[in-house]
Design a protein around this motif. Structure first.
Motif, PDB file in Angstrom:
ATOM      1  N   UNK A 196       0.895  -1.258   0.003  1.00  0.00           N
ATOM      2  CA  UNK A 196      -0.036  -0.198  -0.046  1.00  0.00           C
ATOM      3  C   UNK A 196       0.840   1.240  -0.082  1.00  0.00           C
ATOM      4  N   UNK A 240       2.490   1.675  -3.318  1.00  0.00           N
ATOM      5  CA  UNK A 240       1.523   2.197  -4.271  1.00  0.00           C
ATOM      6  C   UNK A 240       1.122   3.671  -4.095  1.00  0.00           C
ATOM      7  N   UNK A 293       2.614  -4.782 -13.171  1.00  0.00           N
ATOM      8  CA  UNK A 293       2.111  -3.375 -13.153  1.00  0.00           C
ATOM      9  C   UNK A 293       2.889  -2.376 -13.841  1.00  0.00           C
ATOM     10  N   UNK A 340       5.777  -0.989 -12.342  1.00  0.00           N
ATOM     11  CA  UNK A 340       6.517  -0.192 -11.877  1.00  0.00           C
ATOM     12  C   UNK A 340       7.926  -0.485 -11.355  1.00  0.00           C
ATOM     13  N   UNK A 364      -4.455 -18.417  13.095  1.00  0.00           N
ATOM     14  CA  UNK A 364      -4.212 -17.586  11.762  1.00  0.00           C
ATOM     15  C   UNK A 364      -2.783 -17.142  11.840  1.00  0.00           C
ATOM     16  N   UNK A 401      -1.655 -12.927  -3.985  1.00  0.00           N
ATOM     17  CA  UNK A 401      -2.262 -12.147  -2.930  1.00  0.00           C
ATOM     18  C   UNK A 401      -3.534 -12.743  -2.805  1.00  0.00           C
ATOM     19  N   UNK A 402      -4.256 -12.427  -3.888  1.00  0.00           N
ATOM     20  CA  UNK A 402      -5.804 -12.924  -4.120  1.00  0.00           C
ATOM     21  C   UNK A 402      -5.934 -14.600  -3.863  1.00  0.00           C
ATOM     22  N   UNK A 404      -4.297 -14.396   0.687  1.00  0.00           N
ATOM     23  CA  UNK A 404      -5.337 -13.858   1.323  1.00  0.00           C
ATOM     24  C   UNK A 404      -5.932 -14.850   2.354  1.00  0.00           C
ATOM     25  N   UNK A 405      -6.284 -14.243   3.712  1.00  0.00           N
ATOM     26  CA  UNK A 405      -6.852 -14.995   4.745  1.00  0.00           C
ATOM     27  C   UNK A 405      -8.350 -15.616   4.515  1.00  0.00           C
ATOM     28  N   UNK A 406      -8.872 -14.929   3.292  1.00  0.00           N
ATOM     29  CA  UNK A 406     -10.298 -15.442   2.943  1.00  0.00           C
ATOM     30  C   UNK A 406     -10.237 -15.925   1.500  1.00  0.00           C
ATOM     31  N   UNK A 421     -11.375   1.522 -13.185  1.00  0.00           N
ATOM     32  CA  UNK A 421     -10.469   0.246 -13.012  1.00  0.00           C
ATOM     33  C   UNK A 421      -9.134   0.960 -12.107  1.00  0.00           C
ATOM     34  N   UNK A 459      -4.269  -1.048  -7.351  1.00  0.00           N
ATOM     35  CA  UNK A 459      -3.213  -0.413  -6.207  1.00  0.00           C
ATOM     36  C   UNK A 459      -2.146   0.004  -6.747  1.00  0.00           C
ATOM     37  N   UNK A 460      -1.344  -0.882  -7.488  1.00  0.00           N
ATOM     38  CA  UNK A 460      -0.006  -0.319  -8.175  1.00  0.00           C
ATOM     39  C   UNK A 460      -0.618  -0.409  -9.729  1.00  0.00           C
ATOM     40  N   UNK A 461      -0.060   0.506 -10.300  1.00  0.00           N
ATOM     41  CA  UNK A 461      -0.391   0.660 -11.796  1.00  0.00           C
ATOM     42  C   UNK A 461      -1.328   1.841 -12.153  1.00  0.00           C
ATOM     43  N   UNK A 474     -11.382 -13.521  14.178  1.00  0.00           N
ATOM     44  CA  UNK A 474     -11.894 -14.695  13.305  1.00  0.00           C
ATOM     45  C   UNK A 474     -11.424 -14.489  12.061  1.00  0.00           C
ATOM     46  N   UNK A 475     -10.891 -13.595  11.608  1.00  0.00           N
ATOM     47  CA  UNK A 475     -10.231 -13.222  10.151  1.00  0.00           C
ATOM     48  C   UNK A 475     -11.107 -13.950   9.315  1.00  0.00           C
ATOM     49  N   UNK A 476     -12.328 -13.537   9.640  1.00  0.00           N
ATOM     50  CA  UNK A 476     -13.683 -14.098   8.827  1.00  0.00           C
ATOM     51  C   UNK A 476     -14.238 -15.390   8.787  1.00  0.00           C
ATOM     52  N   UNK A 530     -14.827 -18.330   6.211  1.00  0.00           N
ATOM     53  CA  UNK A 530     -15.425 -17.030   5.644  1.00  0.00           C
ATOM     54  C   UNK A 530     -16.844 -16.690   6.164  1.00  0.00           C
ATOM     55  N   UNK A 564     -17.659 -12.795   7.543  1.00  0.00           N
ATOM     56  CA  UNK A 564     -17.230 -11.603   6.628  1.00  0.00           C
ATOM     57  C   UNK A 564     -18.113 -10.486   6.504  1.00  0.00           C
ATOM     58  N   UNK A 619     -15.526  -5.717   5.822  1.00  0.00           N
ATOM     59  CA  UNK A 619     -14.212  -6.203   5.427  1.00  0.00           C
ATOM     60  C   UNK A 619     -13.881  -6.993   4.226  1.00  0.00           C
ATOM     61  N   UNK A 621     -10.920  -6.317   1.752  1.00  0.00           N
ATOM     62  CA  UNK A 621     -10.222  -7.482   1.031  1.00  0.00           C
ATOM     63  C   UNK A 621     -10.003  -6.940  -0.417  1.00  0.00           C
ATOM     64  N   UNK A 655      -7.496  -3.855  -0.775  1.00  0.00           N
ATOM     65  CA  UNK A 655      -6.132  -3.968  -0.146  1.00  0.00           C
ATOM     66  C   UNK A 655      -5.597  -5.439  -0.196  1.00  0.00           C
ATOM     67  N   UNK A 656      -6.376  -6.440  -0.415  1.00  0.00           N
ATOM     68  CA  UNK A 656      -5.855  -7.812  -0.902  1.00  0.00           C
ATOM     69  C   UNK A 656      -5.766  -7.971  -2.379  1.00  0.00           C
ATOM     70  N   UNK A 657      -6.804  -7.690  -2.764  1.00  0.00           N
ATOM     71  CA  UNK A 657      -7.007  -7.940  -4.376  1.00  0.00           C
ATOM     72  C   UNK A 657      -6.552  -6.751  -4.969  1.00  0.00           C
ATOM     73  N   UNK A 658      -6.287  -5.724  -4.340  1.00  0.00           N
ATOM     74  CA  UNK A 658      -5.683  -4.235  -4.995  1.00  0.00           C
ATOM     75  C   UNK A 658      -6.687  -3.737  -5.994  1.00  0.00           C
TER      76      UNK A 658
END
Lengths: 415, 306
Positions: A66, A69, A94, A96, A244, A371-372, A376-378, B53, B56-58, B249-251, B255, B258, B262, B266, B269-272
């Motif tokens: 983050x 970015x 990307x 970068x 976790x 990451x996805x 990811x925790x989910x 679209x 996060x990076x790009x 619980x981390x979801x 899941x 969730x 949350x 995700x 910041x997880x899938x950007x």
């Protein structure tokens, strides 16, 4: 005489100042996991020469992507950073990162650099990152407990049948002692320690280009059955299901667990924190033998915007010197130059050599959406494993199928 | 001509009003600027991002309303939202009952009441993240207090992992939030209770109204406003729940816990996917606006209608 020396001294001082004035300052970010070795290697570089100066900033690991970015968008990106290697494909895709192919290939020891690091640093045939720090997953066993259970304390398991048998004997000691531990709700821990079981048995999670998920394999089924069996037999502490990652290391450090998979970082940490705990280190075995490992650590990547390439290359070259590799080895990272590893690790705990070998022959999954789909925790990876390992056997097949389709659709819709 | 007009306007007070308007506008400028910079501008930025679209990076790319269109088919988001509503209902009922009960307990000045007020309020000053971390350790099946306690008291046969199944995990979080926030709602409701003049109760007693009647016909109507405030705060806060589910619980398990925020976290910041996250935030904001408006309308006072 005095006058002359004063003038000479003044000239030397002036020359020094001039050199200082021309010196290039490069800004490097490192994630907080590197907070021990990074300042040391930077200080050594700054002390070894006066031409360039590295200004280091430590960023909390979870915020690295983050922060970078935001900085890149605002035009304040650092010149370079040490990036968790699994993010290299995403950053390269990307646009970068600076293409470092020519520089990397010009290094005389190019062929000795960690192959797993380089494999994830390569995007569309170009190299965007240089192996910088290393870690690798290995299996550790508690020698004290092995001895109490009547097992050979100097021999770790070499296949899954031995693994289960050892875990059973240790768990039979009772009194809260369990055979095996893993963090069942921690995606990062599970890719680090569970995936090698699959690789060592000949399976893969994705195709080499990262475009196809290949979860629904005999090897993954077998590995899940293996863990599922140990859970069902009560060889694993109940907390594993919801861990976790908080007990990833500490569960073994309490001395109440026979076996667990950890990284090379654990050797130093266990020596420092639990000096009475005697432990062995071996490779994570495959079903019928063989072994594998997740090669982790950092790639050193250069921001697309920087113009200070010479200074950055000087820093990388310093890090790759024997002195640089020794600093890494003495401060919690594996050396990433295979040809210097023996020398760099000289005088250190001999068990590091096992982890160094594990890293050199280890794998790192390649994906621009790591990451996805994995971290990811989910995400599908941990959701599948948690469901399949801790539910009844009927849940295994649907869990794998769901993860396979979920991963594939994420890969297909990636920008 | 102008002089005449001005005189006529000033006779009816118009120029005076106008001058005062400009002056008052000037006075509220700093506040308006703050709202503009720290609320409206980010909101506008979020709206703008939601039409792109925006990785996060790009580089971002304009895609119109495609993100909003995608939300419609995002099963994960709607599941998260329905879970959030369920959580909000459960936690609001729990918090209102607990807050009201505590407020009734400590409302009257008695010896030592200050200690109890402080004790009930104390969990409020702990950060949500710290409280969640504390709870996750207390709930740890191997090392925590709760599973040991349940076993000792004979509720369970052996150690039970309360965080491993949906029902117990859900109620673990609800109980934590009630423990953490009941003191806050206690203070709000208590302030309402204390503002009711004692004469009303005295008069009711003279008219031989019993305890229940006094509660029903005096207390209830007169704490309506603080209760309405508590409800709005509680519902909008719970609809934005995140920390406790992320940390404890981390979801999980699987899941099933969730929340909407949350999910947005995700996506962003997880899938950007910042653009999509922004679009989801806009939708959640709209939903919250509707809920809050409905609440204000339902809980309005009769006087407000006049």
């Amino acid at each position: 005489m005095k006058k002359w020396s004063a003038i000479l001294g003044g000239m030397v001082l002036a020359a020094g100042m001039a050199a200082q004035a021309q010196a290039e300052t490069i800004h490097i970010w490192a994630r907080s996991d590197d907070a021990v070795f990074m300042p040391k290697i930077v200080d050594a570089f700054n002390a070894a020469q006066t031409k360039d100066h590295v200004d280091l900033q430590i960023i909390p690991t979870a915020q690295m992507v983050q922060k970078f970015a935001v900085a890149a968008a605002g035009g304040t990106a650092p010149d370079a950073l040490t990036l968790d290697l699994i993010y290299t494909p995403a950053f390269a895709a990307a646009g970068q990162l600076k293409d470092m192919t020519d520089f990397t290939k010009s290094l005389p020891y190019y062929k000795s650099l960690s192959p797993a690091h380089l494999s994830v640093a390569t995007y569309q045939g170009h190299i965007y990152g240089l192996p910088f720090s290393g870690d690798a997953s290995v299996l550790v066993w508690n020698k004290n407990l092995f001895q109490q259970a009547g097992l050979d304390p100097d021999k770790g398991p070499t296949n899954w049948a031995e693994f289960t048998a050892d875990a059973k004997k240790v768990a039979a000691l009772g009194n809260g002692i369990k055979g095996f531990y893993f963090s069942g709700s921690c995606a990062g821990c599970q890719i680090f320690t569970f995936a090698p079981l699959v690789w060592a048995s000949g399976g893969h999670l994705f195709s080499t280009d990262g475009k196809t998920a290949t979860l629904d394999t005999r090897q993954l089924h077998a590995a899940i059955d293996f863990y599922h069996g140990m859970v069902a037999d009560g060889l694993v502490p109940a907390g594993a299901q919801t861990d976790t990652g908080t007990s990833f290391f500490s569960a073994f450090a309490t001395g109440k667990v026979g076996l667990t998979s950890l990284g090379s970082f654990a050797i130093g940490a266990l020596n420092a924190q639990e000096p009475t705990l005697k432990f062995g280190v071996t490779f994570i075995p495959g079903e019928k033998g063989g072994w594998s490992s997740f090669a982790g650590g950092d790639n050193f990547v250069v921001s697309n915007a920087t113009k200070k390439v010479d200074a950055i290359e000087a820093f990388i070259t310093f890090a790759y010197s024997l002195q640089g590799q020794e600093i890494l080895a003495h401060n919690g990272s594996l050396p990433v130059r295979g040809d210097l590893a023996q020398d760099a690790l000289k005088g250190l705990d001999a068990r590091y050599l096992v982890t160094e070998t594990a890293m050199t022959h280890g794998q790192t999954p390649y994906s621009t959406v790591f990451n996805d789909i994995i971290n990811s925790a989910n995400g599908p990876w941990i959701t599948m494993l948690n469901k399949a390992i801790f539910s009844d056997p009927a849940a295994v097949e649907p869990a794998i199928k769901a993860a396979q389709s979920n991963m594939q659709s994420t890969i297909d819709t990636a920008p | 001509m102008n002089v005449l007009l001005n005189r006529r306007l000033s006779r009816i007070g118009l120029t005076h009003v106008r001058r005062r308007d400009w002056a008052s506008l000037l006075y509220v400028m700093p506040a308006l600027a703050l709202v503009g910079v720290f609320f409206l501008a980010p909101l506008g930025m979020m709206g703008w991002m939601s039409l792109h679209r925006w990785p996060l990076i790009g580089r971002p790319r304009w895609i119109g309303f495609a993100n909003y269109h995608a939300i419609w088919f995002d099963v994960g988001f709607w599941n998260a939202l329905s879970f959030t509503v369920l959580y909000t209902v459960a936690v609001t009922i729990g918090l209102m009952i607990a807050g009201f009960a505590l407020a009734l307990l400590v409302e009257k000045p008695r010896p030592g009441v200050g200690f109890y007020r402080m004790a009930y309020f104390l969990p409020v000053v702990i950060g949500f993240a710290s409280a969640s971390l504390l709870w996750s350790w207390l709930s740890n099946v191997d090392a925590g207090l709760f599973s040991r306690l349940a076993q000792l008291l004979g509720f369970t046969q052996g150690r039970v992992n309360f965080l491993a199944s949906y029902g117990t995990a859900f109620w673990s979080v609800i109980i934590m939030v009630i423990w953490k926030l009941a003191g806050f709602y206690m203070v709000i409701i208590m302030s309402g209770l204390q503002s009711i003049p004692a004469d009303y109760y005295e008069a009711a007693r003279i008219d031989r109204a019993n305890v229940l009647q006094r509660f029903r016909f005096i207390t209830m109507p007169l704490v309506r406003r603080p209760v309405a405030l508590a409800l709005i705060l509680c519902i909008s806060g719970s609809m934005l729940a995140f920390d406790q589910f992320y940390i404890i619980l981390a979801g999980g398990p699987q899941n099933q816990t969730m929340t909407a925020v949350y999910w947005i976290f995700n996506q962003s910041f997880v899938s950007f996917r910042l653009g999509y996250g922004a679009a989801l935030s806009v939708v959640l904001l709209a939903i919250l606006l509707v809920i809050s408006a409905a609440q204000l309308w339902l809980l309005r006072d009769r006087e407000d209608l006049r």
